[in-house]
Design a protein around this motif. Structure first.
Motif, PDB file in Angstrom:
ATOM      1  N   PRO A 665      64.236  48.955  42.300  1.00 37.10           N
ATOM      2  CA  PRO A 665      63.596  50.139  41.691  1.00 37.10           C
ATOM      3  C   PRO A 665      62.166  49.771  41.324  1.00 37.10           C
ATOM      4  N   ASP A 666      61.226  50.521  41.878  1.00 33.17           N
ATOM      5  CA  ASP A 666      59.829  50.177  41.640  1.00 33.17           C
ATOM      6  C   ASP A 666      59.315  50.737  40.330  1.00 33.17           C
TER       7      ASP A 666
ATOM      8  N   SER B  39      53.142  52.137  43.482  1.00 33.45           N
ATOM      9  CA  SER B  39      54.465  52.173  44.090  1.00 33.45           C
ATOM     10  C   SER B  39      54.400  52.837  45.464  1.00 33.45           C
ATOM     11  N   GLY B  40      55.046  52.229  46.453  1.00 33.80           N
ATOM     12  CA  GLY B  40      55.080  52.800  47.796  1.00 33.80           C
ATOM     13  C   GLY B  40      53.845  52.503  48.617  1.00 33.80           C
ATOM     14  N   SER B  41      52.999  51.598  48.126  1.00 30.93           N
ATOM     15  CA  SER B  41      51.760  51.340  48.847  1.00 30.93           C
ATOM     16  C   SER B  41      51.938  50.319  49.951  1.00 30.93           C
ATOM     17  N   SER B  44      55.788  45.430  49.157  1.00 33.80           N
ATOM     18  CA  SER B  44      56.996  44.707  49.556  1.00 33.80           C
ATOM     19  C   SER B  44      57.036  44.533  51.064  1.00 33.80           C
ATOM     20  N   THR B  45      56.615  45.562  51.794  1.00 32.00           N
ATOM     21  CA  THR B  45      56.620  45.467  53.246  1.00 32.00           C
ATOM     22  C   THR B  45      55.713  44.317  53.693  1.00 32.00           C
ATOM     23  N   LEU B  46      54.561  44.190  53.058  1.00 31.52           N
ATOM     24  CA  LEU B  46      53.641  43.116  53.402  1.00 31.52           C
ATOM     25  C   LEU B  46      54.271  41.760  53.114  1.00 31.52           C
TER      26      LEU B  46
HETATM   27  N1  LIG Z   1      63.367  50.472  55.412  1.00 32.96           N
HETATM   28  C1  LIG Z   1      62.535  51.499  55.224  1.00 32.96           C
HETATM   29  N2  LIG Z   1      62.791  52.667  55.819  1.00 32.96           N
HETATM   30  C2  LIG Z   1      61.944  53.715  55.649  1.00 32.96           C
HETATM   31  N3  LIG Z   1      60.841  53.672  54.912  1.00 32.96           N
HETATM   32  C3  LIG Z   1      60.555  52.535  54.292  1.00 32.96           C
HETATM   33  C4  LIG Z   1      61.383  51.388  54.423  1.00 32.96           C
HETATM   34  N4  LIG Z   1      60.831  50.388  53.701  1.00 32.96           N
HETATM   35  C5  LIG Z   1      59.723  50.910  53.143  1.00 32.96           C
HETATM   36  N5  LIG Z   1      59.542  52.173  53.497  1.00 32.96           N
HETATM   37  C6  LIG Z   1      58.424  53.033  53.106  1.00 32.96           C
HETATM   38  O1  LIG Z   1      57.247  52.331  53.327  1.00 32.96           O
HETATM   39  C7  LIG Z   1      56.334  52.531  52.257  1.00 32.96           C
HETATM   40  C8  LIG Z   1      55.999  51.214  51.605  1.00 32.96           C
HETATM   41  O2  LIG Z   1      57.147  50.686  50.964  1.00 32.96           O
HETATM   42  P1  LIG Z   1      57.143  49.360  50.072  1.00 32.96           P
HETATM   43  O3  LIG Z   1      56.500  48.294  50.864  1.00 32.96           O
HETATM   44  O4  LIG Z   1      58.516  49.127  49.594  1.00 32.96           O
HETATM   45  O5  LIG Z   1      56.210  49.797  48.872  1.00 32.96           O
HETATM   46  P2  LIG Z   1      55.982  49.076  47.472  1.00 32.96           P
HETATM   47  O6  LIG Z   1      56.741  47.787  47.464  1.00 32.96           O
HETATM   48  O7  LIG Z   1      54.525  48.883  47.397  1.00 32.96           O
HETATM   49  O8  LIG Z   1      56.444  50.019  46.453  1.00 32.96           O
HETATM   50  C9  LIG Z   1      57.013  53.482  51.303  1.00 32.96           C
HETATM   51  O9  LIG Z   1      56.543  54.775  51.581  1.00 32.96           O
HETATM   52  C10 LIG Z   1      58.449  53.348  51.647  1.00 32.96           C
HETATM   53  O10 LIG Z   1      59.103  54.568  51.398  1.00 32.96           O
END
Ligand SMILES: Nc1ncnc2c1ncn2[C@@H]1O[C@H](COP(=O)(O)OP(=O)(O)O)[C@@H](O)[C@H]1O
Ligand SMILES: [Mg+2]
Lengths: 666, 240
Positions: A665-666, B39-41, B44-46
């Motif tokens: 949860p962010d 949030s959502g930037s 985590s993906t990076l």
């Molecule tokens: N497995 C996934 N499937 C679909 N969308 C995803 C997935 N992982 C991340 N996203 C989307 O990619 C974007 C970046 O996510 P994330 O890297 O988790 O953001 P953060 O960690 O900065 O909050 C968000 O819009 C999220 O909804």
């Protein structure tokens, strides 16, 4: 104020998506299977009782000579190892008319013979010299209807006679075999004593039910647990959003009760639809008429019980989450099991051994003992699992073994629940495959005996030789006096015929000799061993059913529990996998935490079962059949294989949930 | 200052969402890099992409100290992490990286020291040695005396410190931390971050940490700002 619980529950259920739906379906399926099995056993029990009652008219309550309106005799004769029940009826002169017996529309007139459909069928197929000639009428038989029969396969004949017919007057008056042969003065056909051939069906069904009820309960509660595992996160979120623990428990209770109810109803519908099929399943004296339907009250009771079980197990699983808002089902302390379990087990074991050793137990007492033995293992199981876990975690070298070991001693009760079904099935298997329950029979193959209650054996022997020669049966005839106890006549005087040739020759000899000593039907090995044979056969049939169902149920609940466990720990498994832990290690640990207690406990209970079976054999002075051990090994191996297949079934789930992005949860 | 891990032109799409829309990032030896953003930037993906958990749609992830094998060079001695198969990636994460997540990463039935020893055991270190090596981390992280506690018997901050010990036990080159204090209160989080950055540095590992808390980020040498899957700014080097 209106409680928010119901609307919230509804919202929760609706919003849980396809995933949630899947888990609901799986839980409901398990509940349905549980309900189906319970209902099937219940109908075997109730149905056996009903059909046994329908045979009671053959041994009606005797009345005084003054009240009697008719004389009834009961005889049993065997054809090709199958018993034929012969009821002879004679109206007494100058007495009121006796009512018609069940299955007939009038009291049989002298000279009339009525046959059950199965007997009529068999007579058509066999030469008259093997069966039909045993009865006075040779043509023009009447039909004995369903009301007088226990099962469609029953072979029953009703013969009308005059009261001075020797077949009536010389019939043995109630003796040791009075359930197979008897004579009584009667005034109607209300009786309470069912036919011996049916009397054990019901007891064995109770036995089967008692043995399977625990695995079924485990299955239903595994279903409840699985539902919770899926919902846990969502509920934790609600908790964070401010729902009280009580509300959460109530919601879970309501939701899983609904799922259990739906599953139970599904099981009830399946049972109702399957009834026609179940009717064809032979058990005891044969297949069924319509008596398998348990009736609406029982049906609803079983459905309700399943729903309650599912709900209770869900709520008790969820207690932890309701407390910790983060939804991590962590318990602070490992639930230690105490030594008292072992002590109680030993105490119960001693008690049962001592009690059983005395022998002569009623069904109720035997049932109580079985329940006790079950209870004892239920108590011991977690303790053994705990010990095993501690021992292993001391010596484990590989990560997978260490993980499995720590998990065993962390939640011994949970680990025990997973394997309990198979472990207890092993106990049953050990007992039924080795224990040749039953009374050791007389060994007198090829012999046909006729009692000479009236007349001299020597004269009967001469007549017997003539009759046999006429029927072209090769046989030697000898006489037996009343002091010979170890032969087929066991203490009665009479003649014993040693027939050369197969079963057809024996049936022909039996037929030829049926008029030799009126009132005393010739009998064979099948007759003298009847009681033991029936017991053995019915227990064998029930044992097989219990085994098959037990293994299936055990495997199903192991599969469900494994799936629930994966879901419970999806976060930690997922994160471990992200950190590079090979999935293989996690999977191996999962398998080991089931395999290790399974091997130890199932091995132990199976050995106990074998031991108990051998003891029973000893009590009845019977040889232990070594092929039983082979069958047992096969059974247990098969059960274990099914179990591992069910566990392996959750492997894709493990792969899937660990591949999901960790939901922070962010 | 030499680079140990680099991402070049990283692009990752989820359907129509551009989680990473062309990110370039270098991680230097022993440095600590904070990734910040709303949030959502794409933070985590990076992090997951750099750690070999997610394969980018486009771009390269390069790790120093790997044999290049058949890979097209940029340079000898660099591994194209984004080309690797799952088994090799899994081994890489196990051996050269360490991970600290927000919560719930410890196995609840293992005592703390065994949780820390687990990655070592997975690498084939005998159990006794693995546990001994694991114990060495307890004192520096202020966990002395808690070796036999199970995660359920630890406070949130203690559990995170055990997680840090586990991440460092294999002596990794890079430690990845995704919101490691997200579930902790302010002062506990502060303490955990202080230990995480200092112990990681002492160990000689680089730290890549996702956070949306500027105070947490301030403990790092450098801060990378991410917005809508793009780098929107670097803070200055603060390392001497
Ligand atoms: N497995 C996934 N499937 C679909 N969308 C995803 C997935 N992982 C991340 N996203 C989307 O990619 C974007 C970046 O996510 P994330 O890297 O988790 O953001 P953060 O960690 O900065 O909050 C968000 O819009 C999220 O909804
Ligand atoms: Mg994130």
């Amino acid at each position: 104020m209106r409680s928010p619980v119901l609307p919230l529950t509804w919202h929760l259920t609706r919003s849980s998506g396809r995933r949630g739906l899947q888990s609901h379906l799986l839980s409901a399926a398990a509940a349905a299977a549980g309900a189906l099995i319970l209902l099937t056993l219940l109908s075997a029990h109730l149905g056996s009782g009903t059909r046994a009652d329908r045979t009671a008219w053959r041994t009606p309550d005797a009345v005084s000579a003054a009240q009697a309106t008719a004389i009834q005799t009961l005889g049993t004769t065997y054809v090709n190892h199958r018993p034929v029940t012969v009821v002879s009826l004679a109206q007494l002169p100058n007495r009121p008319d006796t009512p018609a017996p069940p299955g007939l529309d009038r009291f049989p007139a002298p000279g009339r013979t009525y046959l059950s459909p199965a007997l009529a069928n068999l007579m058509d197929r066999l030469p008259a010299g093997q069966l039909a000639n045993r009865f006075p009428a040779k043509t023009d038989y009447g039909t004995l209807g369903e009301a007088g029969l226990g099962a469609p396969e029953e072979l029953v004949a009703v013969v009308g006679r005059t009261p001075d017919d020797p077949a009536i007057t010389r019939a043995p008056e109630g003796d040791a075999l009075n359930t197979l042969a008897a004579r009584a003065r009667v005034s109607g056909f209300t009786g309470t004593k069912p036919s011996m051939f049916t009397s054990f069906d019901q007891q064995a069904a109770v036995l089967g039910g008692a043995l399977l009820v625990v695995p079924v309960i485990v299955l239903a509660s595994a279903a409840g647990r699985l539902g919770v595992a899926r919902r846990e996160q969502r509920l934790a979120a609600l908790r964070l959003a401010g729902a009280t623990p009580r509300q959460i428990l109530a919601m879970t209770g309501v939701e899983s009760a609904a799922v259990g109810l739906a599953g139970g109803l599904l099981g009830a519908v399946a049972y109702t639809l399957l009834l026609p099929v179940l009717t064809w399943v032979p058990y005891g004296i044969g297949t069924w008429y319509g008596e398998l339907w348990v009736g609406l009250p029982w049906l609803l009771a079983v459905v309700a019980a399943v729903a309650v079980l599912t709900s209770v197990s869900a709520v008790s699983t969820l207690r932890g989450v309701a407390r910790s808002p983060l939804g991590v089902a962590q318990q602070a302390d490992p639930r230690r099991t105490r030594l008292i379990r072992l002590v109680l087990f030993v105490a119960i074991g001693l008690y049962v051994t001592v009690t059983a050793h005395g022998g002569g137990l009623s069904t109720g007492q035997s049932l109580a003992l079985i329940v006790l033995v079950y209870g004892a293992f239920w108590m011991l199981g977690p303790w053994v699992v705990d010990m095993l876990g501690r021992l292993l975690s001391r010596f484990a070298r590989r990560p997978a073994t260490l993980l499995a070991a720590r998990r065993l001693s962390d939640d011994p009760r949970g680990a025990w629940r997973t394997v309990s079904g198979l472990v207890l099935a092993g106990l049953v298997a050990g007992f039924f495959t080795v224990g040749q329950v039953g009374i050791g029979g007389y060994d007198c193959p090829g012999q046909v005996a006729v009692r000479a209650d009236h007349g001299k054996p020597r004269e009967l022997a001469v007549q017997a030789r003539e009759l046999l020669a006429k029927a072209r049966v090769k046989a030697s005839v000898e006489t037996a006096s009343a002091d010979v106890w170890d032969g087929i006549l066991s203490g009665s005087k009479g003649v014993v015929v040693h027939v050369r040739g197969g079963q057809e020759q024996i049936d022909t000899a039996t037929t030829a000799l049926s008029s030799l000593s009126p009132g005393n039907l010739p009998f064979t090995e099948d007759y003298v061993n009847a009681e033991g044979d029936i017991t053995t056969r019915v227990i064998g049939e029930m044992g097989l059913a219990v085994l098959a169902l037990g293994f299936l149920v055990a495997a199903a609940s192991a599969g469900l529990t494994a799936a629930a466990t994966v879901l419970d720990r999806r976060r930690v498994y997922g994160l471990l996998r992200l950190a590079g832990t090979p999935l293989k290690v996690l999977d191996r640990a999962r398998m080991r935490e089931t395999a290790l207690p399974l091997v130890v406990l199932a091995g132990g209970t199976t050995a106990t079962g074998i031991y108990a079976g051998m003891k029973v054999n000893e009590m009845f002075h019977m040889e232990t059949d070594s092929s039983g051990a082979v069958r047992l090994a096969l059974c247990v191996a098969l059960g274990a294989a099914t179990m591992f297949a069910a566990l392996a079934g959750s492997r894709p789930l493990l792969r899937k949930v660990t591949a999901e992005r960790a939901q922070d949860p962010d | 200052m030499s680079t140990v891990l680099a991402g070049n032109g990283l692009i990752k799409k989820y359907g129509t969402t551009n989680a990473l829309a062309g990110v370039d990032v270098q991680v230097a030896e022993r440095e600590s890099l904070a990734i910040m953003g709303p949030s959502g930037s794409g933070k985590s993906t990076l992090l997951h992409t750099l750690a070999g958990i997610i394969r980018p749609d486009r771009g390269q992830v390069l790790l120093r100290g790997e044999r290049s094998e058949m890979e097209i060079p940029p340079a000898e001695g660099w591994g194209r992490v984004d080309h690797w198969g799952e088994n090799r990636l899994s081994a890489l994460r196990r051996k050269r990286f360490g991970f600290v997540f927000q919560f719930g990463q410890l196995l609840p039935e293992l005592p703390a020291e065994e949780n820390v020893a687990l990655p070592l055991m997975l690498e084939g270190v005998p159990r006794r040695q693995a546990v001994q090596r694991a114990r060495r981390w307890f004192a520096p992280l202020g966990l002395a005396g808690l070796e036999h506690r199970r995660p359920g018997q630890l406070s949130g901050g203690q559990a995170q410190r055990v997680a840090i010990a586990r991440a460092l036990a294999v002596e990794p080159d890079v430690v990845f931390a995704d919101e490691p204090t997200g579930a902790l209160d302010q002062s506990t989080g502060e303490e955990v971050i202080r230990l995480l950055t200092s112990v990681t540095r002492d160990q000689g590992a680089a730290l890549v940490m996702v956070t949306h808390d500027a105070e947490v980020a301030a403990h790092c040498d450098r801060v990378l700002q991410v917005r809508d899957g793009r780098v929107s700014g670097y803070s200055q080097y603060t390392v001497a």
